[in-house]
Design a protein around this motif. Structure first.
Motif, short mmCIF file in Angstrom:
data_model
loop_
_atom_site.label_atom_id
_atom_site.label_comp_id
_atom_site.label_asym_id
_atom_site.label_seq_id
_atom_site.Cartn_x
_atom_site.Cartn_y
_atom_site.Cartn_z
N ASN A 44 0.86 -1.15 -0.11
CA ASN A 44 -0.17 0.10 0.08
C ASN A 44 0.77 1.26 0.00
N GLN A 45 2.06 1.01 0.74
CA GLN A 45 2.95 2.35 0.71
C GLN A 45 3.54 2.57 -0.74
N ARG A 53 0.74 4.20 -2.77
CA ARG A 53 0.71 5.56 -2.51
C ARG A 53 1.87 6.46 -2.85
N LYS A 64 1.90 9.47 -5.84
CA LYS A 64 2.29 10.82 -5.52
C LYS A 64 3.74 11.45 -6.31
#
Length: 203
Positions: free
Chosen positions: A119-120, A123, A127
């Motif tokens: 999930n990191q 994200r 970004k």
């Protein structure tokens, strides 16, 4: 003469504008710069960056961006002295070290798991990289399949060694959150966006 200096500065600014479109955050490029220094020397890397009308301080600002064109030409220039496969692998390793991850490193190390790590990655990619997005095809306690997709209307970097960067980043990230030795984790590449024009997939 003063006119010649102004002309050179103006030309340098134009070149810099071409290379600072918002494709990749400098946070993505910083591990490549650090890897390049380790594989060569500061002077060579600084001179190479200067060829594009930029300097190393530009990459110290996490709010700055560079274009795919910069990335392509920067790697091409570094390739005069550095093997690009070695560069991409080392950059992927450095990207997971605490010096670059920051406080989040300890969150991953002590409180993270595979799901949290992926999930990191999703994200962070959303970004910092306007060209790619990440999906998870499958995920369990001891296996996963992750895909790095190229967004429609965007193009891949010229050098397919970037796949090695993704592969290494995943390998070191899984080792970190699982508290495993590198030899205990295997990350294989299933397919490449350079071949399928879709996604680079890893298992």
């Amino acid at each position: 003469s003063r006119g010649r200096v102004d002309e050179e500065v103006s030309l340098k600014d134009e070149v810099a504008l071409e290379y600072t479109r918002s494709d990749f955050s400098t946070q993505i490029i910083s591990p490549y710069i650090k890897a390049a220094i380790l594989l060569s020397d500061d002077l060579f890397v600084d001179k190479t960056i200067d060829e594009f009308g930029l300097n190393r301080a530009y990459f110290d600002n996490p709010n700055n961006w560079v274009s795919v064109d910069f990335f392509d030409n920067f790697l091409q220039a570094l390739g005069r002295k550095i093997d690009l496969n070695d560069l991409s692998i080392l950059a992927g390793e450095l990207a997971m070290r605490k010096e670059l991850v920051g406080p989040g490193y300890y969150v991953l190390k002590w409180f993270g798991n595979i799901n949290f790590f992926i999930n990191q990655i999703k994200r962070t990619t959303a970004k910092l990289n306007t060209n790619r997005y990440v999906t998870v095809e499958s995920l369990s306690s001891n296996s996963l399949i992750v895909s790095f997709h190229l967004k429609e209307g965007h193009r891949l970097p010229k050098h397919r060694s970037t796949d090695l960067n993704f592969q290494t980043l995943l390998h070191h990230g899984v080792c970190l959150v699982q508290n495993l030795k590198r030899s205990d984790v295997v990350v294989d590449q299933i397919s490449s966006a350079y071949d399928t024009k879709g996604a680079s997939r890893f298992k």
